[in-house]
Design a protein around this motif. Structure first.
Motif, PDB file in Angstrom:
ATOM      1  N   GLN A   1       0.804  -1.214   0.000  1.00 54.08           N
ATOM      2  CA  GLN A   1       0.000   0.000   0.000  1.00 54.08           C
ATOM      3  C   GLN A   1       0.837   1.264   0.000  1.00 54.08           C
ATOM      4  N   HIS A   2       2.148   1.096   0.056  1.00 50.73           N
ATOM      5  CA  HIS A   2       2.970   2.302   0.002  1.00 50.73           C
ATOM      6  C   HIS A   2       4.080   2.062  -0.976  1.00 50.73           C
ATOM      7  N   GLY A   3       3.686   2.048  -2.224  1.00 45.96           N
ATOM      8  CA  GLY A   3       4.583   1.599  -3.249  1.00 45.96           C
ATOM      9  C   GLY A   3       5.862   2.363  -3.388  1.00 45.96           C
ATOM     10  N   GLY A   4       5.880   3.659  -3.038  1.00 54.27           N
ATOM     11  CA  GLY A   4       7.059   4.438  -3.289  1.00 54.27           C
ATOM     12  C   GLY A   4       8.239   4.060  -2.461  1.00 54.27           C
ATOM     13  N   HIS A   5       8.041   3.392  -1.357  1.00 58.52           N
ATOM     14  CA  HIS A   5       9.160   3.094  -0.499  1.00 58.52           C
ATOM     15  C   HIS A   5       9.794   1.782  -0.830  1.00 58.52           C
ATOM     16  N   GLY A   6       9.781   1.465  -2.050  1.00 61.55           N
ATOM     17  CA  GLY A   6      10.444   0.257  -2.474  1.00 61.55           C
ATOM     18  C   GLY A   6      10.736   0.352  -3.936  1.00 61.55           C
ATOM     19  N   THR A   7       9.865  -0.185  -4.714  1.00 61.30           N
ATOM     20  CA  THR A   7      10.138  -0.285  -6.131  1.00 61.30           C
ATOM     21  C   THR A   7       9.263   0.623  -6.946  1.00 61.30           C
TER      22      THR A   7
ATOM     23  N   PHE B   1      15.995   7.662   1.734  1.00 66.88           N
ATOM     24  CA  PHE B   1      16.050   7.549   0.279  1.00 66.88           C
ATOM     25  C   PHE B   1      17.265   6.726  -0.159  1.00 66.88           C
ATOM     26  N   LEU B   2      18.377   6.901   0.534  1.00 63.90           N
ATOM     27  CA  LEU B   2      19.582   6.142   0.202  1.00 63.90           C
ATOM     28  C   LEU B   2      19.387   4.655   0.477  1.00 63.90           C
ATOM     29  N   THR B   3      18.787   4.314   1.619  1.00 61.79           N
ATOM     30  CA  THR B   3      18.544   2.896   1.918  1.00 61.79           C
ATOM     31  C   THR B   3      17.495   2.322   0.980  1.00 61.79           C
ATOM     32  N   GLY B   4      16.522   3.146   0.591  1.00 63.04           N
ATOM     33  CA  GLY B   4      15.534   2.688  -0.387  1.00 63.04           C
ATOM     34  C   GLY B   4      16.173   2.382  -1.728  1.00 63.04           C
ATOM     35  N   PHE B   5      17.168   3.185  -2.099  1.00 62.92           N
ATOM     36  CA  PHE B   5      17.902   2.950  -3.349  1.00 62.92           C
ATOM     37  C   PHE B   5      18.639   1.616  -3.301  1.00 62.92           C
ATOM     38  N   VAL B   6      19.287   1.332  -2.166  1.00 59.70           N
ATOM     39  CA  VAL B   6      19.993   0.060  -2.015  1.00 59.70           C
ATOM     40  C   VAL B   6      19.020  -1.107  -2.149  1.00 59.70           C
ATOM     41  N   SER B   7      17.825  -0.954  -1.558  1.00 62.41           N
ATOM     42  CA  SER B   7      16.816  -2.009  -1.632  1.00 62.41           C
ATOM     43  C   SER B   7      16.353  -2.221  -3.066  1.00 62.41           C
TER      44      SER B   7
ATOM     45  N   GLY C   1      13.203   2.563  -9.202  1.00 63.42           N
ATOM     46  CA  GLY C   1      11.957   3.292  -8.981  1.00 63.42           C
ATOM     47  C   GLY C   1      12.224   4.642  -8.364  1.00 63.42           C
ATOM     48  N   MET C   2      11.299   5.057  -7.526  1.00 67.89           N
ATOM     49  CA  MET C   2      11.360   6.395  -6.952  1.00 67.89           C
ATOM     50  C   MET C   2      12.641   6.630  -6.166  1.00 67.89           C
ATOM     51  N   MET C   3      13.018   5.684  -5.300  1.00 67.79           N
ATOM     52  CA  MET C   3      14.183   5.875  -4.452  1.00 67.79           C
ATOM     53  C   MET C   3      15.466   5.991  -5.279  1.00 67.79           C
ATOM     54  N   THR C   4      15.509   5.289  -6.395  1.00 69.25           N
ATOM     55  CA  THR C   4      16.664   5.396  -7.279  1.00 69.25           C
ATOM     56  C   THR C   4      16.815   6.816  -7.795  1.00 69.25           C
ATOM     57  N   LEU C   5      15.723   7.391  -8.265  1.00 70.09           N
ATOM     58  CA  LEU C   5      15.776   8.739  -8.823  1.00 70.09           C
ATOM     59  C   LEU C   5      16.139   9.773  -7.765  1.00 70.09           C
ATOM     60  N   ILE C   6      15.500   9.696  -6.603  1.00 67.36           N
ATOM     61  CA  ILE C   6      15.787  10.672  -5.548  1.00 67.36           C
ATOM     62  C   ILE C   6      17.230  10.537  -5.071  1.00 67.36           C
ATOM     63  N   SER C   7      17.665   9.297  -4.861  1.00 65.40           N
ATOM     64  CA  SER C   7      19.023   9.078  -4.370  1.00 65.40           C
ATOM     65  C   SER C   7      20.062   9.582  -5.367  1.00 65.40           C
TER      66      SER C   7
ATOM     67  N   ALA D   1      10.106  13.560 -11.972  1.00 65.38           N
ATOM     68  CA  ALA D   1       9.570  12.406 -12.697  1.00 65.38           C
ATOM     69  C   ALA D   1       9.445  11.167 -11.830  1.00 65.38           C
ATOM     70  N   CYS D   2       9.711  11.275 -10.531  1.00 60.64           N
ATOM     71  CA  CYS D   2       9.592  10.107  -9.653  1.00 60.64           C
ATOM     72  C   CYS D   2       8.195   9.490  -9.780  1.00 60.64           C
ATOM     73  N   PRO D   3       8.111   8.174  -9.987  1.00 63.58           N
ATOM     74  CA  PRO D   3       6.810   7.535 -10.249  1.00 63.58           C
ATOM     75  C   PRO D   3       6.050   7.157  -8.989  1.00 63.58           C
ATOM     76  N   HIS D   4       6.293   7.880  -7.890  1.00 62.27           N
ATOM     77  CA  HIS D   4       5.647   7.514  -6.635  1.00 62.27           C
ATOM     78  C   HIS D   4       4.128   7.558  -6.752  1.00 62.27           C
ATOM     79  N   ALA D   5       3.602   8.666  -7.281  1.00 61.94           N
ATOM     80  CA  ALA D   5       2.146   8.809  -7.386  1.00 61.94           C
ATOM     81  C   ALA D   5       1.555   7.724  -8.279  1.00 61.94           C
ATOM     82  N   LEU D   6       2.260   7.405  -9.372  1.00 61.14           N
ATOM     83  CA  LEU D   6       1.750   6.379 -10.281  1.00 61.14           C
ATOM     84  C   LEU D   6       1.792   5.010  -9.618  1.00 61.14           C
ATOM     85  N   GLY D   7       2.823   4.764  -8.824  1.00 61.65           N
ATOM     86  CA  GLY D   7       2.908   3.494  -8.118  1.00 61.65           C
ATOM     87  C   GLY D   7       1.809   3.314  -7.095  1.00 61.65           C
ATOM     88  N   LEU D   8       1.317   4.433  -6.550  1.00 62.97           N
ATOM     89  CA  LEU D   8       0.242   4.373  -5.550  1.00 62.97           C
ATOM     90  C   LEU D   8      -1.148   4.462  -6.168  1.00 62.97           C
TER      91      LEU D   8
END
Length: 718
Positions: A39-45, A121-127, A135-141, A355-362
């Motif tokens: 339910q919180h897609g942005g914090h992963g992929t 965001f950095l740990t999300g990128f590693v994940s 995904g989102m974390m990659t772009l932000i990181s 362009a982070c796809p967080h909103a689209l992922g949710l």
């Protein structure tokens, strides 16, 4: 009372009223599940529904973490702004605020901001890298890392201007956006927690000496007796053994009015007791209870993948790779035309952030969460989301007759006077006699008299007339209720156009004799539910054809079909032929839903594009269905189909809100409008991206407005 060919007539299927409100479902694997994952897609992929990064953590702890980091960054950001040369020049305070070593102080504060504020965001990128799904974390990181590394290099000798202030404001805005967004997500996706919260933690168990002890609900066992005081919640499924009360089951079945419960009647765990104290005997505990099964259905429905979710995931992945390509291209182009490095890097960072796809992922998961909760708490249980989505495109709804469109019991449809007595008087004499019989026909006659408020006289000398009917003395008169065979055998002529008409409709006809004189005829049939007429009318208004399947005689089917205004019907269908009839309708190029409640409906429920089990159906029917409607109310079929349309519409709206703004925002972020003085900074890009995510969450939450429509059993078509 018996009458060959008539008095033993019984509609097909199981006509008995449901005696247990439980719905069979797969065993619940989690007694008290936490936040539904995905339910919180942005914090992963980004586009994969959140199965990485923070996706599995407790949402409340995550919200607290983002809040804490935001407040610390809010304290550190102003000094960074004031120490940044670009901001000092803009404010005209370069000489006032400059001091020896200020650049190193700026670097130190920015390093804290990068590693502490940017840590999620950095740990999300590693994940995401570990899952091989950017995904989102990659772009932000990448954005904050490029900004930090470049600015650090300028501090230690690289020609150029640092933009630590852009880094700090970007992280600050991202933390704030995530904090606000996750609060919105929590409100939209708390379906399982809301259902779990319905179950009380303790219960008052009745001891052998009549006293009570407070025990955890988990300690209750079948056979235990529990006292439920006024205002308390029923601890688990059981049967009332003492007392009478009304229960609020609105959050369980969607029934808006309190339901009366007395000795011998089933109660559902989680219902709120009304004005009276009752003692119940526990029948089901743990995974077997109705609420536990609903929770399991909700969990499975939220985790199931649908075509819309897959489409959103592909869109998010495309957007991620596009952002990387456009961001790098932006950097190359601006450097190629001679722009300063810091300007080119800022444009690339802005493109990646915006362009982070967080909103689209949710977009889809949030709508799924809201619609699943909304349906579950309204007595509309979704077992298969793909079928639920297909329901919006249905062309035909095929209903089983007995127990679905009809009540599965005999009722008086016509009272035909054949003498001087009015209809109510004929029914009154018959009801007095039939009050002494337990035959289904007799119960139908007495029930109809009660519904009309007719007084019933005392009866003496009641006796059955084997194969013919019954007779008794009522108020000094000899009363008989008999079948047509009794009259034929005695040569009594009763030709009447209305009697012939109801007989041709397949209805059961009995005659009332008063002192051996025929005074009237009573026609009985399987009672059509009053709600069926409204349900059929609403479905037809939605452009859906309505048909009926029944094992009853053609005359009976034709009568019910005409009464309800059905488009077509199939009569005299054997149980093993029902699936064939569904295939026959599908062969016409139609998308078909089957609505039934019996064991013999199971093959047809499976064959249909969408199988809907209505009411407290049998275990087989429920297991074969894609959607389970708790109440025995055909109008709920219109509610679930309308909810399907509303849900799909919300998904499309969220697609547009989640990705549509990129059509304008990405070119602006890249700097195409620079010559007109329009330029977006990374902080502004972060604000726009976060805003789009919050808007998507709020838009999904707006689906809750449909609750009142569902409660009224008629969602508005739009």
């Amino acid at each position: 009372m018996t009458e060959p060919n008539h008095r033993h007539h019984h509609p097909e299927g199981d006509a008995s009223a449901p005696g247990d409100a439980s719905i069979a479902a797969p065993a619940v694997r989690k007694a008290a599940p936490g936040a539904p994952h995905g339910q919180h897609g942005g914090h992963g992929t980004g586009g994969n529904g959140g199965h990485g990064g923070h996706g599995g953590h407790d949402h409340a702890a995550m919200i607290a973490d983002f809040r804490r980091r935001f407040w610390i960054m809010l304290v550190l950001t102003p000094p960074i702004l004031l120490l940044s040369p670009m901001i000092q020049e803009f404010l005209g305070l370069a000489e006032t605020l400059a001091f020896p070593g200020s650049t190193l102080v700026l670097f130190g504060l920015s390093t804290i901001v990068f590693f502490y504020g940017g840590w999620p965001f950095l740990t999300g990128f590693v994940s995401e890298v570990g899952n091989r799904k950017t995904g989102m974390m990659t772009l932000i990181s990448l954005a904050i890392t490029v900004a930090y590394v470049y600015s650090t290099a300028t501090v230690f000798g690289l020609a150029g201007e640092p933009f630590f202030w852009e880094l700090a404001t970007l992280i600050l805005i991202m933390l704030l956006g995530h904090w606000i967004e996750m609060r919105s997500v929590m409100g939209a996706s708390a379906a399982l927690q809301a259902l779990v919260a319905l179950m009380p933690a303790t219960a008052d168990r009745v001891l052998p000496d009549g006293t009570t002890e407070e025990v955890p609900v988990s300690d209750l066992r079948p056979g235990d007796r529990v006292l439920v005081r006024p205002g308390a919640k029923v601890p688990t499924d059981g049967v009332v053994v003492e007392g009478r009360t009304s229960l609020d089951e609105s959050m369980l079945t969607g029934e808006s009015k309190p339901v009366e419960r007395s000795e011998g009647e089933v109660v559902i765990g989680g219902a709120v007791n009304g004005e009276g104290a009752i003692t119940i005997e526990i029948r089901k505990t743990g995974d077997e209870t109705y609420l536990a099964q609903v929770i399991e259905m909700v969990r499975r429905a939220q985790e199931s993948r649908s075509r819309s979710q897959n489409l959103a995931d592909r869109g998010a992945n495309i957007l991620t790779y596009s952002a990387l390509v456009v961001g790098i291209a932006t950097l190359v182009v601006w450097i190629g035309v001679g722009a300063p490095y810091e300007f080119a890097i800022a444009r690339m960072v802005t493109v990646m952030v915006i362009a982070c796809p967080h909103a689209l992922g949710l977009a889809v998961p949030l709508v799924v969460a809201v619609s699943t909760r909304l349906s579950a708490t309204s007595g509309l249980l979704i077992r298969d989301r793909a079928s639920f989505e297909r329901a919006r495109n249905l062309d035909v709804v095929v209903f089983d007759k007995t127990g679905t469109l009809t009540e599965g019991r005999f009722g008086v449809s016509d009272v035909i006077p054949l003498g001087a007595l009015p209809a109510d008087a004929v029914l009154g004499w018959a009801a007095a006699l039939e009050s002494q019989s337990e035959h289904p026909i007799a119960r139908g006659v007495t029930r109809s008299a009660q519904e009309r408020g007719l007084a019933v006289e005392a009866v003496r000398d009641f006796r059955n007339l084997p194969g013919e009917g019954a007779e008794a003395a009522v108020a000094g008169r000899n009363v008989k209720v008999v079948g047509p065979g009794y009259l034929r055998r005695r040569g009594i002529e009763t030709a009447h156009a209305d009697v012939e008409r109801v007989a041709e409709q397949g209805k059961t006809v009995v005659y009332v004799l008063l002192d051996e004189e025929v005074v009237g005829a009573i026609a009985l049939a399987d009672v059509v539910r009053p709600e069926s007429r409204e349900a059929i009318a609403k479905l037809k208004a939605m452009g859906i054809e309505c048909m009926m399947l029944t094992g009853d005689a053609r005359a009976v089917a034709q009568s019910v079909s005409a009464e309800l205004g059905l488009d077509d019907y199939f009569a005299e269908v054997l149980p093993d032929q029902k699936a064939d009839k569904i295939r026959e309708v599908q062969a016409r190029g139609k998308t078909v839903a089957m609505v039934g409640d019996g064991v013999n409906d199971a093959p047809a429920l499976v064959q249909a594009d969408c199988g809907i089990a209505i009411g407290a159906g049998t275990d087989v029917a429920v297991q074969s269905a894609d959607i389970v409607l708790v109440r025995n109310d055909p109008r709920d079929v219109t509610a679930i189909l309308s909810l399907s349309r509303a849900t799909y519409r919300k998904m499309i709206e969220n697609f547009v809100l989640g990705a549509g703004y990129n059509v304008v925002a990405i070119p602006l972020a890249a700097g195409v409008a620079y010559s007109w003085g329009v330029i977006l900074t990374p902080a502004v890009g972060a604000a726009l991206m976060s805003l789009s995510t919050v808007v998507v969450a709020i838009n999904a939450k707006l689906l809750e407005r449909r609750r009142k429509d569902i409660a009224a059993l008629g969602l508005q078509q739009s």
